[in-house]
Design a protein around this motif. Sequence first.
Motif, PDB file in Angstrom:
ATOM      1  N   SER A  94       0.828  -1.212   0.000  1.00 35.13           N
ATOM      2  CA  SER A  94       0.000   0.000   0.000  1.00 35.13           C
ATOM      3  C   SER A  94       0.862   1.263   0.000  1.00 35.13           C
ATOM      4  O   SER A  94       0.519   2.258  -0.647  1.00 35.13           O
ATOM      5  CB  SER A  94      -0.932   0.002   1.212  1.00 35.13           C
ATOM      6  N   GLU A  95       1.969   1.205   0.697  1.00 35.43           N
ATOM      7  CA  GLU A  95       2.874   2.355   0.718  1.00 35.43           C
ATOM      8  C   GLU A  95       3.565   2.534  -0.633  1.00 35.43           C
ATOM      9  O   GLU A  95       3.754   3.658  -1.103  1.00 35.43           O
ATOM     10  CB  GLU A  95       3.911   2.160   1.820  1.00 35.43           C
ATOM     11  N   GLN A  97       2.298   1.653  -3.518  1.00 36.24           N
ATOM     12  CA  GLN A  97       1.301   2.091  -4.494  1.00 36.24           C
ATOM     13  C   GLN A  97       1.073   3.593  -4.429  1.00 36.24           C
ATOM     14  O   GLN A  97       0.715   4.213  -5.432  1.00 36.24           O
ATOM     15  CB  GLN A  97      -0.018   1.360  -4.264  1.00 36.24           C
ATOM     16  N   ARG A  98       1.255   4.195  -3.274  1.00 36.95           N
ATOM     17  CA  ARG A  98       1.052   5.640  -3.125  1.00 36.95           C
ATOM     18  C   ARG A  98       2.149   6.462  -3.794  1.00 36.95           C
ATOM     19  O   ARG A  98       1.938   7.610  -4.145  1.00 36.95           O
ATOM     20  CB  ARG A  98       0.978   6.005  -1.646  1.00 36.95           C
ATOM     21  N   LYS A  99       3.319   5.866  -3.977  1.00 37.51           N
ATOM     22  CA  LYS A  99       4.452   6.592  -4.561  1.00 37.51           C
ATOM     23  C   LYS A  99       4.443   6.457  -6.075  1.00 37.51           C
ATOM     24  O   LYS A  99       3.866   5.529  -6.634  1.00 37.51           O
ATOM     25  CB  LYS A  99       5.768   6.048  -3.996  1.00 37.51           C
ATOM     26  N   GLU A 100       5.104   7.375  -6.750  1.00 40.63           N
ATOM     27  CA  GLU A 100       5.252   7.308  -8.201  1.00 40.63           C
ATOM     28  C   GLU A 100       6.271   6.233  -8.555  1.00 40.63           C
ATOM     29  O   GLU A 100       7.302   6.098  -7.897  1.00 40.63           O
ATOM     30  CB  GLU A 100       5.730   8.659  -8.743  1.00 40.63           C
ATOM     31  N   TYR A 112       7.698  -3.896  -5.408  1.00 47.85           N
ATOM     32  CA  TYR A 112       6.339  -3.508  -5.791  1.00 47.85           C
ATOM     33  C   TYR A 112       5.757  -4.495  -6.810  1.00 47.85           C
ATOM     34  O   TYR A 112       4.624  -4.938  -6.677  1.00 47.85           O
ATOM     35  CB  TYR A 112       6.327  -2.092  -6.361  1.00 47.85           C
ATOM     36  N   ASP A 116       2.621  -6.851  -5.960  1.00 50.53           N
ATOM     37  CA  ASP A 116       1.431  -6.625  -6.776  1.00 50.53           C
ATOM     38  C   ASP A 116       1.003  -7.917  -7.470  1.00 50.53           C
ATOM     39  O   ASP A 116      -0.195  -8.242  -7.509  1.00 50.53           O
ATOM     40  CB  ASP A 116       1.703  -5.522  -7.802  1.00 50.53           C
TER      41      ASP A 116
END
Length: 131
Positions: A94-95, A97-100, A112, A116
């Motif tokens: 989740s962390e 996914q928040r970043k570019e 990631y 995923d």
Amino acid sequence: MALNHARSLKIAMNSMEPMRMIGSRTYAAGKAKKGSKGGGASDAPKVSSLSKEIKATTVVGANILKEGTDPKLRPDSEYPDWLWHLLDKRPALSELQRKEAEDLPIEDLKRYVKLDNRARIKENNSVRAKN
């Protein structure tokens, strides 16, 4: 003939205690022999006979060979740098996914993709699962 069966049933009904002993399984509580696996007072945790000096200078229990001794501890400078980062906290999915994606370092980008893929596989499996 029927009368004999009735008498034997009557005798059996009057003396149910011996029948219970025959029909039920019991376990003997015998004395544990020396070296056996039974629980007892000898199963108490043993006090370590190693001195504090030996515990501080060796890796106790790391010897996997039949012959040999436990390895000695070395100074921190003799160990590789990556060893000290094994227990560092890594970001959750989740962390990440928040970043570019362009801003992530290559290690975080690999993590990631792995997390995923794992999440998508679990979701597909739960959808296809039989209820």
